[in-house]
Design an enzyme around this catalytic site. Sequence first.
Site, mmCIF file in Angstrom:
data_model
loop_
_atom_site.group_PDB
_atom_site.id
_atom_site.type_symbol
_atom_site.label_atom_id
_atom_site.label_comp_id
_atom_site.label_asym_id
_atom_site.label_seq_id
_atom_site.Cartn_x
_atom_site.Cartn_y
_atom_site.Cartn_z
ATOM 1 C CG ASP A 2 9.855 -7.625 16.603
ATOM 2 O OD1 ASP A 2 10.097 -8.070 15.479
ATOM 3 O OD2 ASP A 2 8.798 -7.010 16.885
ATOM 4 C CD GLU A 35 12.564 -5.776 12.617
ATOM 5 O OE1 GLU A 35 12.032 -5.844 11.489
ATOM 6 O OE2 GLU A 35 11.989 -6.149 13.651
ATOM 7 C CG HIS A 89 16.182 -7.603 2.152
ATOM 8 N ND1 HIS A 89 15.031 -6.970 1.735
ATOM 9 C CD2 HIS A 89 15.968 -8.929 1.973
ATOM 10 C CE1 HIS A 89 14.158 -7.886 1.327
ATOM 11 N NE2 HIS A 89 14.702 -9.073 1.462
#
Length: 466
Positions: free
Chosen positions: A100, A135, A163
């Site tokens: 993360d 990420e 995205h």
Amino acid sequence: DAVLWYAPYHRYGRPEDMRSFVDDAHRYGLGVILDVVYNHVGIVGNILPHFAPDYMSTKPNEWGGSLAFDEGSARPIRGLVTENVAYWIDEFHVDGYRFDAIQGFCDSSRPHIIAEAAARAREAAGKKSIYLVGEDEPQDSRLARAPEAGGAGLDALWNDDLHHAAVVALTGHREAYFMDYAGSARELAASVRHGFLFQGQRYRWQGKRRGRATRGLPPGAFVTFLENHDQVANEGLGERLWPRVSPGRLRAITSLLLLAPWTPMLFQGEEWNATARFPFFADHEPEQSALVKAGRARQLQQFPRRAGADDRDRFPDPDALETFMSSKLDWSERERPAHARAFAFHRDLLELRRGDPTVRREGQDGVTVDAAALSDDILVVRYFGVEEDGAQDRLLILNLGADYEPRSSSEPLVAAPRGHRWRLVWSSDDPRYGGAGARGPQEDRELFAAGETAVFLAAVPGEEPA
């Protein structure tokens, strides 16, 4: 080849429950990738300083206390992380990790803690293949390069650029961190060809340059998605895409997501247009709860259309039990007609991705992929097979505008191989998915794609159209 499915809140009360879950997944031929947060600890319950103050960094972190990977006596906390990485592989047989928010790690040392954790994970796995994805908001492509090339040794990175461009194409909204994207076919084609869109250009939203060059990285090194837990939750109401966009456009862009050569990811329930929202939820004592609510309100101010007081009143209370319960999936929805059509659409796309000999082997045995924009609304993706005569070539046309049926096209990628013509294999506008109907090229026209549709064509022997 891999397709990822993200489910963010599975919880297991006992270690043996988690181990059973992983073992059951393996029996179905599935891998389990654990999402790990090593960059910070929460705003409450941090007991590490009671053992040793050196565990915590003096540097700020936007989510909570930072771990001290490069300050004072950093070796113990680095060891805690690297051994935890090995622990989940040794004891629970997980198949990889999603690290993360790598930009949130306070570590200026070399090797970076992520590179050290990746190496320890592969050591613990031995001969077993594992998958490591990161990420990283600044899009530092070095993380996905081999250690000997100065990288961290990860297999892939999340691609927020795709995205953002896709959401603008679907919604037309360009507020906040969407402002640097046009939602054009050119951006989508560039994502197919290059992965990240920002590779060192100025990023207006942040007022600085963003990203690094991706040259030499394979397409599978980019995890792409239309939804994830952060993106669905961060606009406030936790709304999914499908209720607020054109069904045809969503099917068309989803076709690109699942057929392009990157590593696609679906967010829980996305494959059947789940009605469950995914708002931000938490569980804090009243004092912390008030701080969290205030922080969420500040974050949502970046979206002007959400700034009205009446609209803010509609935002779910993060600490309310019903907010959490509203995010749980209703698996029975898959049997209802509208959701069953969406489920069949995703299932057929995944079967096409796995079953077509050219798409399945992209990046192997000489199979290559290229992409180009024919207009602001029309994108083509060409799959070049290994057969010299072009018999295994494929063509994907994504049309976000009106019907496309040109008498000719100067784009080289749309040319059928000599002695072949294009035949329709699959269309996102098939009535089985709720579309209006599908047809292929006609005698005097080499290409056809209905408005807001994606079509997949195969090269078959035959004379070119007159």
